[in-house]
Design a protein around this motif. Sequence first.
Motif, PDB file in Angstrom:
ATOM      1  N   TYR A 214     -42.515  59.158  -8.396  1.00  0.00           N
ATOM      2  CA  TYR A 214     -43.428  58.020  -8.282  1.00  0.00           C
ATOM      3  C   TYR A 214     -44.164  58.034  -6.942  1.00  0.00           C
ATOM      4  O   TYR A 214     -44.700  57.015  -6.517  1.00  0.00           O
ATOM      5  N   ASN A 215     -44.156  59.211  -6.282  1.00  0.00           N
ATOM      6  CA  ASN A 215     -44.828  59.387  -4.992  1.00  0.00           C
ATOM      7  C   ASN A 215     -44.320  58.397  -3.948  1.00  0.00           C
ATOM      8  O   ASN A 215     -45.091  57.840  -3.163  1.00  0.00           O
ATOM      9  N   VAL A 216     -43.013  58.182  -3.969  1.00  0.00           N
ATOM     10  CA  VAL A 216     -42.375  57.281  -3.016  1.00  0.00           C
ATOM     11  C   VAL A 216     -41.361  58.088  -2.218  1.00  0.00           C
ATOM     12  O   VAL A 216     -40.535  58.810  -2.795  1.00  0.00           O
ATOM     13  N   CYS A 224     -39.570  45.821  -6.106  1.00  0.00           N
ATOM     14  CA  CYS A 224     -39.089  45.668  -7.480  1.00  0.00           C
ATOM     15  C   CYS A 224     -38.562  44.256  -7.702  1.00  0.00           C
ATOM     16  O   CYS A 224     -38.006  43.632  -6.786  1.00  0.00           O
ATOM     17  N   CYS A 225     -38.728  43.773  -8.920  1.00  0.00           N
ATOM     18  CA  CYS A 225     -38.192  42.465  -9.277  1.00  0.00           C
ATOM     19  C   CYS A 225     -37.728  42.493 -10.727  1.00  0.00           C
ATOM     20  O   CYS A 225     -38.157  43.339 -11.512  1.00  0.00           O
ATOM     21  N   VAL A 259     -37.837  44.699 -15.773  1.00  0.00           N
ATOM     22  CA  VAL A 259     -37.923  45.178 -14.393  1.00  0.00           C
ATOM     23  C   VAL A 259     -39.325  45.720 -14.147  1.00  0.00           C
ATOM     24  O   VAL A 259     -39.843  46.520 -14.937  1.00  0.00           O
ATOM     25  N   VAL A 260     -39.936  45.274 -13.053  1.00  0.00           N
ATOM     26  CA  VAL A 260     -41.264  45.739 -12.653  1.00  0.00           C
ATOM     27  C   VAL A 260     -41.192  46.190 -11.200  1.00  0.00           C
ATOM     28  O   VAL A 260     -40.606  45.499 -10.359  1.00  0.00           O
ATOM     29  N   GLY A 265     -48.637  47.051  -3.709  1.00  0.00           N
ATOM     30  CA  GLY A 265     -49.373  46.188  -4.624  1.00  0.00           C
ATOM     31  C   GLY A 265     -49.779  46.833  -5.929  1.00  0.00           C
ATOM     32  O   GLY A 265     -50.275  46.152  -6.833  1.00  0.00           O
ATOM     33  N   HIS A 266     -49.575  48.140  -6.072  1.00  0.00           N
ATOM     34  CA  HIS A 266     -49.953  48.841  -7.297  1.00  0.00           C
ATOM     35  C   HIS A 266     -48.738  48.990  -8.212  1.00  0.00           C
ATOM     36  O   HIS A 266     -47.672  49.443  -7.784  1.00  0.00           O
ATOM     37  N   HIS A 267     -48.929  48.632  -9.468  1.00  0.00           N
ATOM     38  CA  HIS A 267     -47.846  48.731 -10.443  1.00  0.00           C
ATOM     39  C   HIS A 267     -47.515  50.195 -10.719  1.00  0.00           C
ATOM     40  O   HIS A 267     -48.401  51.002 -11.014  1.00  0.00           O
ATOM     41  N   VAL A 268     -46.223  50.550 -10.634  1.00  0.00           N
ATOM     42  CA  VAL A 268     -45.823  51.938 -10.873  1.00  0.00           C
ATOM     43  C   VAL A 268     -44.742  52.068 -11.944  1.00  0.00           C
ATOM     44  O   VAL A 268     -44.506  53.169 -12.454  1.00  0.00           O
ATOM     45  N   TYR A 269     -44.089  50.961 -12.316  1.00  0.00           N
ATOM     46  CA  TYR A 269     -42.930  51.121 -13.204  1.00  0.00           C
ATOM     47  C   TYR A 269     -42.614  49.811 -13.923  1.00  0.00           C
ATOM     48  O   TYR A 269     -42.640  48.731 -13.324  1.00  0.00           O
ATOM     49  N   THR A 270     -42.320  49.926 -15.239  1.00  0.00           N
ATOM     50  CA  THR A 270     -41.828  48.802 -16.044  1.00  0.00           C
ATOM     51  C   THR A 270     -40.714  49.308 -16.946  1.00  0.00           C
ATOM     52  O   THR A 270     -40.831  50.372 -17.554  1.00  0.00           O
TER      53      THR A 270
END
Length: 865
Positions: A214-216, A224-225, A259-260, A265-270
């Motif tokens: 995820y380029n992290v 994440c939340c 889970v998001v 600020g850019h969405h990367v995962y759900t």
Amino acid sequence: MAQLVWIHWRESGKPPPVHPTEIRSSISPSSAVELNKASALANYATEAEKSGRKVEHYERSRVIESRPLSHFGIARATSYDYVRPLVMEQTLLLDERTAKSKIHRKTLPGRRWLLLFLLPMGSLLYILYIPTPNIHVHLPGGLPPNPSTPLPIDTGFLVNSRGCRIPAMDPFDRHVQRFIYKEEPPNCANERPPPLVGSNLTALFVIESALTYYNVSDVAQLDCCYQPFWRVRENKVAFANNCTSFISDQPINTEFVKVVCRVEGHHVYTDYHAFTPLKPDVEKRCDENSINVQESVNVLILGVDAVSRLNLHRQMPKTVNFLNNLKAIEMLGYNKVGDNTFPNMVPVLSGLKEEELNGTCWSNEKDVFDSCPWIWKNFSDIGFRTAFGEDAVWMGIFNYLKRGFDSQPTDYYMRPYQKLVEDEIGHTKRLNAKLCIGSQMTLQVFLRYVSKFVRTMSLKRHFSFFWGSSLTHDNLNYPKFGDKVYEDFLRELFVSGSLNNTVLVFISDHGIRWGGIRGTYQGRLEERLPFLFFSFPEWFRERYSIALTNMRRNSRRLTTPFDLHSTLKDLLDLQILQDNSIKRRTRELNSLTTVPRGVSLFLPGFEDRTCEDAGIASHWCTCQQSKSVNTNDTQVITSAKVLVNHLNTMLKPYRECSSLNLSEVRDATVKSPMSDLQQKHTIVDYVLVVRTTPGDALFEATVRHQVGDDTFAVEGVVSRITTYGDQSACVSDYHMKLYCYCKSYLRTNKRESWGNHIVVGKNLGKPELDSNHDLPVIGCLVYCESDALDNAATKVDHAATEADLESSLNPSLEELTTVKTAVKEGSREYTPQLNSCSGHFDFYSQIVIGRAFADNLAAILRVPG
């Protein structure tokens, strides 16, 4: 080092008050060793005091290191988890022998020196915690780490009693071999990153090894939340207003969460996760209702859709071998009683036929099933936690063209989670079911939930029913992709101790109901013979030996879903399985003038039991003798006309459906009772496969000829063994969808034909539920090859010669290539010279083939180039 202590025990009274997920503490390795040693010494002392072999009390503890979880959320056990207790046990045995040698003085000097050497060495290995990866250790219960025993082929009969004979068939018989081939496995991870957030029994955590996908570079970059959601009604969920942030190791006390994750600020995962936490209201009810239950065992029913017994052995040998090593009992004569899943599961869960359900609690498909007498209600009433779940939920047992439940049917209900996750991130739908969820197979996600429930409730009384359809429903050869998954799932349940107090029922509803294999005699029998296994804890086998002996004998008797229901009811109160109770119930059963339709498999079966006695309609019965009949026989033609008239009578109330016409009698078999029962019956059953127009459907049915008054009538259900696609879109009745050819479809899909020309470019409509993509659009290319085989006999009832097989009508490679080229050309007209299929091509030459089917058809034809 943090340790996770699991304490497994079985007592005749109530389960211990402490829940396994609550036994989490940080203890030193030395403390863990002392705890394990003390427990083993206590067990050894207890066993030394017992005079008999029968164990009335069992207590065991094991320390498992905290280690990464498997994809089922279970800590992986190493070989040392089994080596250390065994080394300690050997040390204790040596101590005992040394003590005896001091008294009797009969030990040889060599043995004495051996004892003096082994005792300190064994203790040293134990204290130093030396891994021993090269030591081959059998798992408890004689279970080898990697069972791979080949399936023995029985050339006789599965059931050979006075009332029933079911032939034993080779899973790889030459008549069916051409339908068994390598399929392309679902590639769920194709261009999809692995999960970023995982879960165990109680918490969410970030999988740091996945960050790079995820380029992290640092977990601190993640935002994440999790957002809880819950069931509102059958097909609707509600979400919490807030999404709670977390970094890692976030405890969760709710059932379902979304889970998001974002980066800058850019969405990367759900993703979505399910848990099975203890519920205060459920625990209170269970405590109040379990007062009168002195002895109990948990029940896990795990179902696999559309897999026959033979196809299980054929496609899933690892799973079968693991079950055999669990000493599971396989019911070889388990015969289905209805067409598809619903009429075969209703008897298991309620003891009723589908039509009896209509008369008690479910009058039509617009009703809900809340008030029906499902078996989980019986277990709930005596203090069991209950669960029900399935994948491929859009075509669920109680939801396909039905309304399901108003209120949640069980304490833990998987549907809200599974429906949302399949709708939102499910993909790779090759026919009816989405094979993947994210980067994992739907089956893996489904079994992870099952594992969480069973492990969370391992020390609590529980009953669960789980049904898996996503992988196996649509294709004869797909079950092989789940073989290792099911084996791993069962192995991890075993290793975790979750089966120590659980009866596992591994079951199917029927075999594959369509496709080329259904055109063979063996395929017809396979479809009627699903699989059924029972696995019992060792203490259960010892304590209820007569009941288990009866079940082993019944494994070669004719059995049904009605019997399974009666067996499940026996597990409500284990006192009725004690030896004296079994003997008393056996006497009572033998004294009855009318034998019940469903008889517990813990009781002796009847040698002269027939399909009629067991509640199996003749159409589904696999006991009768049969032989092929000429399709031009007068009685066959009469029976075929009666069948088509029967279909039109059913369709008459539906004005939107066309009347059907008999086009061809494709196959005819006569079935008659076994010779020693012939005097009791004056009937002959014809099993027919007919083709009707419009729609070119193939139907299979049993037409009964009453010899005395020379009357004919359709017996039981009429099966459809070809696709229906959009042909029946004008009706909503789930029964009539099999038979209806909509007049509107006829008007919009008129075929254009000139001789043997094929016009390409129109749309045939997509396959729907119970359709089969194994069948090509040009059915002749499958069926002309199997014509001789359809009418040929099997090794048991018929005598097909090599000459018969060699005379099968086979289109040549050039002919297949011609058709493939025609399809790929799009809308051009072709005149394929299918001389070897000329007897059947007259209809198919008029079929309109859509461009969308070109690649699929070409793949099915399997022509090079």
